[in-house]
Design a protein around this motif. Sequence first.
Motif, mmCIF file in Angstrom:
data_model
loop_
_atom_site.group_PDB
_atom_site.id
_atom_site.type_symbol
_atom_site.label_atom_id
_atom_site.label_comp_id
_atom_site.label_asym_id
_atom_site.label_seq_id
_atom_site.Cartn_x
_atom_site.Cartn_y
_atom_site.Cartn_z
ATOM 1 N N PHE A 49 0.813 -1.211 0.000
ATOM 2 C CA PHE A 49 0.000 0.000 0.000
ATOM 3 C C PHE A 49 0.852 1.269 0.000
ATOM 4 C CE2 PHE A 49 -2.996 -3.123 1.714
ATOM 5 C CZ PHE A 49 -4.113 -2.843 0.947
ATOM 6 N N PHE A 50 2.129 1.143 0.369
ATOM 7 C CA PHE A 50 3.018 2.303 0.396
ATOM 8 C C PHE A 50 3.892 2.393 -0.852
ATOM 9 C CE2 PHE A 50 1.936 1.442 4.795
ATOM 10 C CZ PHE A 50 1.642 2.709 5.274
ATOM 11 N N SER A 51 4.131 1.259 -1.513
ATOM 12 C CA SER A 51 4.970 1.273 -2.708
ATOM 13 C C SER A 51 4.275 1.972 -3.875
ATOM 14 C CB SER A 51 5.351 -0.157 -3.107
ATOM 15 O OG SER A 51 4.195 -0.937 -3.381
ATOM 16 N N LEU A 52 2.947 1.832 -3.974
ATOM 17 C CA LEU A 52 2.214 2.442 -5.083
ATOM 18 C C LEU A 52 2.207 3.972 -5.019
ATOM 19 C CD1 LEU A 52 0.705 1.771 -7.642
ATOM 20 C CD2 LEU A 52 -1.406 1.614 -6.319
ATOM 21 N N PRO A 53 1.866 4.599 -3.884
ATOM 22 C CA PRO A 53 1.960 6.068 -3.838
ATOM 23 C C PRO A 53 3.392 6.574 -3.999
ATOM 24 C CG PRO A 53 1.367 5.171 -1.681
ATOM 25 C CD PRO A 53 1.225 4.055 -2.670
ATOM 26 N N GLN A 96 3.444 4.343 -16.439
ATOM 27 C CA GLN A 96 2.135 4.749 -15.944
ATOM 28 C C GLN A 96 1.095 3.657 -16.143
ATOM 29 O OE1 GLN A 96 2.194 7.702 -14.380
ATOM 30 N NE2 GLN A 96 0.228 7.048 -13.550
ATOM 31 N N LEU A 97 1.197 2.955 -17.255
ATOM 32 C CA LEU A 97 0.281 1.839 -17.497
ATOM 33 C C LEU A 97 0.485 0.753 -16.443
ATOM 34 C CD1 LEU A 97 -1.891 0.750 -19.411
ATOM 35 C CD2 LEU A 97 -0.073 -0.316 -20.769
ATOM 36 N N SER A 98 1.751 0.521 -16.080
ATOM 37 C CA SER A 98 2.048 -0.443 -15.013
ATOM 38 C C SER A 98 1.446 0.021 -13.689
ATOM 39 C CB SER A 98 3.568 -0.605 -14.855
ATOM 40 O OG SER A 98 4.149 -1.057 -16.057
ATOM 41 N N GLY A 99 1.518 1.344 -13.444
ATOM 42 C CA GLY A 99 0.929 1.899 -12.224
ATOM 43 C C GLY A 99 -0.573 1.731 -12.184
ATOM 44 N N CYS A 100 -1.231 1.914 -13.339
ATOM 45 C CA CYS A 100 -2.689 1.725 -13.423
ATOM 46 C C CYS A 100 -3.067 0.293 -13.090
ATOM 47 C CB CYS A 100 -3.184 2.061 -14.830
ATOM 48 S SG CYS A 100 -3.131 3.809 -15.233
ATOM 49 N N ILE A 101 -2.339 -0.637 -13.713
ATOM 50 C CA ILE A 101 -2.618 -2.064 -13.492
ATOM 51 C C ILE A 101 -2.398 -2.418 -12.026
ATOM 52 C CG2 ILE A 101 -1.898 -4.413 -14.053
ATOM 53 C CD1 ILE A 101 -1.168 -3.363 -16.853
ATOM 54 N N ALA A 102 -1.272 -1.938 -11.465
ATOM 55 C CA ALA A 102 -0.968 -2.224 -10.060
ATOM 56 C C ALA A 102 -2.023 -1.634 -9.136
ATOM 57 C CB ALA A 102 0.413 -1.673 -9.706
ATOM 58 N N GLY A 103 -2.505 -0.417 -9.482
ATOM 59 C CA GLY A 103 -3.526 0.232 -8.668
ATOM 60 C C GLY A 103 -4.812 -0.556 -8.633
ATOM 61 N N TYR A 104 -5.244 -1.062 -9.772
ATOM 62 C CA TYR A 104 -6.496 -1.812 -9.823
ATOM 63 C C TYR A 104 -6.354 -3.224 -9.250
ATOM 64 C CZ TYR A 104 -9.104 1.818 -12.144
ATOM 65 O OH TYR A 104 -9.749 2.994 -12.399
ATOM 66 N N VAL A 105 -5.161 -3.807 -9.382
ATOM 67 C CA VAL A 105 -4.926 -5.108 -8.744
ATOM 68 C C VAL A 105 -4.965 -4.943 -7.229
ATOM 69 C CG1 VAL A 105 -3.195 -6.902 -8.320
ATOM 70 C CG2 VAL A 105 -3.616 -6.111 -10.651
ATOM 71 N N GLY A 108 -8.453 -4.485 -5.988
ATOM 72 C CA GLY A 108 -9.194 -5.737 -5.922
ATOM 73 C C GLY A 108 -8.801 -6.603 -4.740
ATOM 74 N N ASN A 109 -7.537 -6.456 -4.268
ATOM 75 C CA ASN A 109 -7.055 -7.282 -3.155
ATOM 76 C C ASN A 109 -7.107 -6.567 -1.810
ATOM 77 O OD1 ASN A 109 -6.422 -9.324 -4.969
ATOM 78 N ND2 ASN A 109 -4.324 -8.604 -5.275
ATOM 79 N N THR A 110 -7.604 -5.330 -1.810
ATOM 80 C CA THR A 110 -7.563 -4.515 -0.598
ATOM 81 C C THR A 110 -8.253 -5.175 0.584
ATOM 82 O OG1 THR A 110 -7.423 -2.417 -1.802
ATOM 83 C CG2 THR A 110 -8.294 -2.330 0.431
ATOM 84 N N GLY A 210 -5.411 4.690 -9.475
ATOM 85 C CA GLY A 210 -5.702 4.040 -10.746
ATOM 86 C C GLY A 210 -6.391 4.969 -11.728
ATOM 87 N N ILE A 211 -7.374 5.744 -11.245
ATOM 88 C CA ILE A 211 -8.113 6.684 -12.103
ATOM 89 C C ILE A 211 -7.184 7.783 -12.617
ATOM 90 C CG2 ILE A 211 -9.934 8.426 -12.123
ATOM 91 C CD1 ILE A 211 -11.432 6.650 -10.096
#
Length: 241
Positions: A49-53, A96-105, A108-110, A210-211
């Motif tokens: 949850f901290f790696s994405l931001p 950025q596309l990788s970030g979008c995918i990671a955000g939505y994955v 979904g697992n939150t 993700g948005i």
Amino acid sequence: MWSKIFTTVKYTLVTVNFLFLITGIVILSVGSSVQSAYNGYHEFLSERFFSLPAFCIATGVIIFIIAFFGFYGAFMENYYMNMAFAGSMVLMFIFQLSGCIAGYVLKGNTVALVQQSLMGTMELYGANKNFEVTKLWDEVQEDFSCCGVVNASDWLVPLDTVQTQGLPVSCCDQIYGTVQTFTCNVTLAYSTGCTEAFGAWVQSHAAAIGITGIFMVLLQALAVAGAVWMAKISRQEHAFP
């Protein structure tokens, strides 16, 4: 004709770069705000949850730098600068596309990740146990009006209160100013589990990343197309004056 088209593309690219610069600031702000929000609940959230931001913050800084190269290439009508800008944009597009995918994955697992973290910290709750975890549990239950992981009965075994049905005071709604003996039990506790309430809050922040990423990808595609087209026209114009 080519001159008019070139001028149009030039100033369009300058405009797109300006928007791109603003968007870089936006994604930097989004990453910073999400990381700041998550920091208050560090004990309940995994490193994912901290790696994405953190990735968003780094991306925003890089975009900010690349945008200046785009401005320079557009104003100077420099073929190599425009191609370098386009190449950098392609790389950022992939990131950025990788970030979008990671955000939505992650979105979904939150719920599963939050539930696992909450369940693993219940044994640490108590006045004579882990103070940070105890304080955080009380804050989460009060802030999100929730109790336990799935429901209030989750506390009975960790607290050894199966017979008395006793729960942390933070599980119950407290009216400020009331003077009386206060008892919190399964009957009086919040009916919502913290996985649902707290998990939804965490999930909304992951979705925001993700948005924002999707908007960035669309804008980057426009900027790359404009930079490549302008570089091509610039080369033709200099080759055939």
